[in-house]
Motif scaffolding. Structure first.
Motif, short mmCIF file in Angstrom:
data_model
loop_
_atom_site.label_atom_id
_atom_site.label_comp_id
_atom_site.label_asym_id
_atom_site.label_seq_id
_atom_site.Cartn_x
_atom_site.Cartn_y
_atom_site.Cartn_z
N LEU A 185 -82.33 -69.51 47.00
CA LEU A 185 -82.11 -69.32 48.43
C LEU A 185 -80.60 -69.31 48.67
O LEU A 185 -79.91 -70.25 48.30
CB LEU A 185 -82.77 -70.45 49.23
CG LEU A 185 -84.28 -70.63 49.00
CD1 LEU A 185 -84.79 -71.79 49.85
CD2 LEU A 185 -85.04 -69.36 49.33
N HIS A 205 -82.83 -63.31 44.70
CA HIS A 205 -82.36 -64.24 45.71
C HIS A 205 -82.82 -63.77 47.08
O HIS A 205 -82.99 -62.57 47.32
CB HIS A 205 -80.84 -64.34 45.68
CG HIS A 205 -80.29 -64.64 44.32
ND1 HIS A 205 -78.94 -64.56 44.03
CD2 HIS A 205 -80.89 -65.01 43.17
CE1 HIS A 205 -78.75 -64.87 42.75
NE2 HIS A 205 -79.92 -65.14 42.22
N THR A 206 -82.97 -64.71 47.98
CA THR A 206 -83.37 -64.36 49.34
C THR A 206 -82.70 -65.32 50.32
O THR A 206 -82.10 -66.33 49.91
CB THR A 206 -84.90 -64.39 49.51
OG1 THR A 206 -85.26 -63.82 50.76
CG2 THR A 206 -85.42 -65.82 49.44
N ALA A 208 -81.77 -68.14 52.87
CA ALA A 208 -82.17 -69.55 52.90
C ALA A 208 -82.81 -69.88 54.25
O ALA A 208 -82.18 -70.46 55.13
CB ALA A 208 -80.97 -70.45 52.64
N ASP A 212 -89.16 -67.71 54.34
CA ASP A 212 -89.11 -67.04 53.04
C ASP A 212 -89.38 -68.03 51.91
O ASP A 212 -90.10 -67.73 50.95
CB ASP A 212 -87.74 -66.39 52.83
CG ASP A 212 -87.59 -65.11 53.65
OD1 ASP A 212 -88.55 -64.74 54.34
OD2 ASP A 212 -86.51 -64.49 53.59
N ALA A 213 -88.80 -69.22 52.01
CA ALA A 213 -88.99 -70.23 50.96
C ALA A 213 -90.45 -70.63 50.83
O ALA A 213 -90.99 -70.70 49.72
CB ALA A 213 -88.13 -71.46 51.26
N VAL A 223 -88.51 -71.90 43.17
CA VAL A 223 -87.48 -71.63 44.17
C VAL A 223 -86.37 -72.67 44.01
O VAL A 223 -86.63 -73.86 43.83
CB VAL A 223 -88.06 -71.68 45.60
CG1 VAL A 223 -86.96 -71.49 46.64
CG2 VAL A 223 -89.14 -70.61 45.75
N VAL A 225 -82.79 -74.38 45.66
CA VAL A 225 -82.02 -74.57 46.88
C VAL A 225 -80.93 -75.59 46.62
O VAL A 225 -81.10 -76.53 45.83
CB VAL A 225 -82.93 -75.03 48.05
CG1 VAL A 225 -83.57 -76.38 47.75
CG2 VAL A 225 -82.17 -75.07 49.36
#
Length: 364
Positions: A185, A205-206, A208, A212-213, A223, A225
């Protein structure tokens, strides 16, 4: 260049790389390069990770028609592969096939933009020398990451530039027995920078954000973070290895809603790659950056000063903190959020101190 096929993220078909169906009479395409290793549960073979389903054992060469006895046991001619070509010929053919798929669009991405083939064959190959030769990363506790199903890895953040996240991604990809992929994230800034935006999406990646998480976690993804955010990565060198505030516990709430374990991760070595001695705040505001670092070498030495110092890294994944025993509505309990957030933070901080005591040198 043709567009890639987009895979719906919640598609319940096999997550193995799929190829578009060929029209009747169309010639077979060159076999794709091998992807990441699969766990035994995924491959369906008793031989362990890395064996594709239905693939023959490497030690058993196919017998030629009409040949039996000692002659059948003779392997391929020295220097030749089982397919009749040398190693470099096979690599060249696979490389050309990869390029053809890039040009024709015969590859797939999920709806977040993640391109597994490009990540495995190109991006990981580019990061691996930095990981293995430059920072000489030592990985501990990777077995604490589940072999299947979702999990949230929570790590400390440091180093002025976010190289720690990339090295953690390589660590999970290369060292986990199931060859799992880490979906990081990232902050908004990553997705507004040209080139960086596209590469980040391709690498999985996406943004934060909780939505989405949670969707990634429910789909069984790993995932990653780093709750400190810019406060951690841009802190002065004098505050190295002192964790900053972990926010309001949003990552804990996401893990509780998805019912996945939280895996604390401690990274030692990243703090010293760019010793941040000052911050040009005015210049940072002009450029739209959260900070503009001043180090012993940057910007005084120009581009050469932007090279990170070759420190020795250790990445340790701690014991997972299970969340499946909590009810979904527990994510709305602020005291529980505070206690779990503090537990994760303390575990990471304690491990950082322990690793620092064990470290012989910053560079060796």
């Amino acid at each position: 260049m043709a567009d890639a096929k987009v895979i719906p993220f919640d598609d319940d078909r096999s997550r193995a790389r799929r190829r578009p169906a060929r029209a009747e009479g169309e010639a077979a395409a060159v076999r794709a390069l091998p992807g990441p290793q699969q766990a035994p549960e995924e491959s369906g073979e008793p031989g362990g990770p890395g064996r594709a389903s239905g693939a023959p054992e490497a030690s058993r060469a196919p017998e030629a028609p009409g040949v039996s006895g000692p002659e059948a046991a003779v392997g391929p001619e020295p220097g030749r592969g089982a397919a009749g070509g040398s190693g470099w010929e096979r690599r060249l053919a696979s490389g050309l096939a990869f390029l053809r798929r890039r040009v024709t669009g015969e590859y797939e991405v999920d709806e977040f933009g993640y391109d597994e083939e490009l990540t495995d064959q190109v991006l990981m190959s580019l990061l691996r020398p930095l990981y293995e030769k430059y920072f000489r990363v030592e990985v501990k506790g990777v077995e604490n990451i589940p072999a299947k199903g979702g999990a949230l890895i929570v790590a400390n953040h440091s180093g002025t530039l976010p190289l720690d996240g990339l090295m953690m991604q390589v660590a999970v990809h290369d060292h986990h027995p199931a060859g799992r992929h880490l979906r990081l994230l990232a902050a908004d800034l990553v997705f507004v920078l040209p080139v960086v935006n596209e590469l980040a999406r391709k690498a999985g990646h996406t943004l934060a954000c909780a939505e989405d998480a949670e969707r990634l976690l429910r789909a069984g993804e790993i995932v990653g973070v780093m709750p400190e955010g810019f406060k951690g990565i841009g802190k002065p060198f004098g505050e190295r290895y002192k964790l900053q505030r972990f926010g309001r516990g949003g990552f804990v709430s996401t893990a509780l809603r998805a019912g996945v374990p939280i895996v604390p991760c401690s990274i030692v070595g990243a703090e010293e790659i760019y010793p941040m001695l000052g911050n040009a705040k005015t210049l940072a505001r002009v450029l739209g950056f959260p900070y503009f670092p001043l180090t012993p070498t940057f910007p005084w030495l120009g581009p050469v000063g932007a090279l990170p110092l070759p420190t020795k890294w250790t990445i340790q994944f701690g014991e997972p903190i299970e969340t499946d025993s909590y009810a979904p509505e527990a994510a709305e309990d602020p005291m529980l959020m505070f206690n779990l957030t503090d537990q994760v933070r303390e575990q990471i901080q304690h491990t950082l101190y322990k690793l620092l005591v064990q470290r012989r040198s910053v560079f060796f």
